[in-house]
Enzyme design. Structure first.
Site, short mmCIF file in Angstrom:
data_model
loop_
_atom_site.label_atom_id
_atom_site.label_comp_id
_atom_site.label_asym_id
_atom_site.label_seq_id
_atom_site.Cartn_x
_atom_site.Cartn_y
_atom_site.Cartn_z
N TYR A 1 70.56 52.03 37.82
CA TYR A 1 71.73 52.85 38.12
C TYR A 1 72.38 52.50 39.46
CZ TYR A 1 74.53 57.16 38.32
OH TYR A 1 75.55 58.07 38.41
N SER B 1 78.90 56.37 42.25
CA SER B 1 77.76 57.19 42.66
C SER B 1 77.44 56.92 44.12
CB SER B 1 76.53 56.85 41.81
OG SER B 1 75.37 57.45 42.34
#
Length: 267
Positions: A168, A155
């Protein structure tokens, strides 16, 4: 004028085999589903894995209707035995795994200090520890054969953590680091490792948030300069990046690939 001598491709890196079985985890939706479809379109036999087996059946049907080859397997990436069992079943059904893509994941938004340790660690488990479980289950066989592609979906939050993103960004940052270490350790084995780093993508992740959470997240992202524009990538665009990385001729590899949505064209 000097004449440049043409150098042939290195002889110690033969072509990819004709049949390259691909295992895609997290294939029931989003990037994983799109990647499975794109790999099948590129001619790969595809094993799709996820917990939601009923949704995998739809993915398999879609691929087969288009003339591709696919099988579904129940896999829980938080369970080491589930992954190992799935790899055994995949190789019995479709052949040795030549390509593995780990796209499994979930998203729980929140400020770090407001998250319970249990929720924080659960996100680290599904993003970081699961990636290692997949690597541990598949890479030894690849090294023994002297070839293979490992793709870990990371990500862009690993580079620029967005507020209220919970564990995350931390987990994905660790995935980056693990992928780069893995690449170094695989040098000279014929096995390649790539981290594909999406920017904002229109997937199911986040669609179950309540309205207050969405408002708080967007306001904080804009406040800290993370809202360049409202466009998002499609899962298919990420899938095309994965296919490009694993399709590269042997003797070279894609270390990292970040894919961002382009802003609308201004009139």
């Amino acid at each position: 004028m000097a004449k440049w001598r043409k150098h042939p491709l290195p002889l110690d890196y033969p072509r990819h085999p004709e049949r390259r079985t691909a295992l895609v985890l997290g294939a029931s939706s989003g990037i994983g589903r799109a990647t499975a479809v794109a790999l099948a379109e590129a001619g790969h036999p595809v094993a799709v894995g996820a917990r939601r087996v009923d949704r995998l059946d739809e993915v398999v049907a879609h691929i087969r209707e288009a003339g591709g080859e696919a099988e579904a397997f129940a896999v829980d990436v938080t369970d080491e035995k589930s992954i190992a069992s799935a790899v055994t079943d995949v190789e019995a059904a479709l052949g040795e795994v030549e390509v593995v893509v780990n796209s499994a994941g979930s998203l729980r938004m929140g400020r770090i200090w407001e998250m319970t340790p249990e929720n924080f660690s659960a996100q680290v488990d599904v993003h970081l520890l699961a990636a290692h479980r997949v690597v541990a289950a598949v890479v030894p066989g690849m090294v023994a054969r002297g070839r293979g592609d490992v793709v870990l979906i990371g990500s862009d939050t690993s580079r620029t953590a967005r507020p209220r993103s919970g564990a995350y960004p931390a987990a994905k940052s660790a995935v980056d680091t693990m992928a780069f270490q893995l690449q170094s350790e695989l040098e000279g084995t014929g096995v390649r490792a790539t981290v594909v780093r999406p920017g904002p993508v229109a997937t199911e992740m986040g669609t179950d948030f309540d309205e207050d959470t969405i408002v708080d997240v967007i306001n904080d992202w804009v406040r800290f300069g993370h809202g360049r524009h409202g466009r998002m990538c499609t899962p298919a665009q990420l899938a095309h990046g994965v296919v490009a990385a694993v399709s590269l001729s042997r003797g070279a590899y894609v270390r990292e690939l970040e894919i961002q949505p382009e802003a609308p064209i201004e009139p």
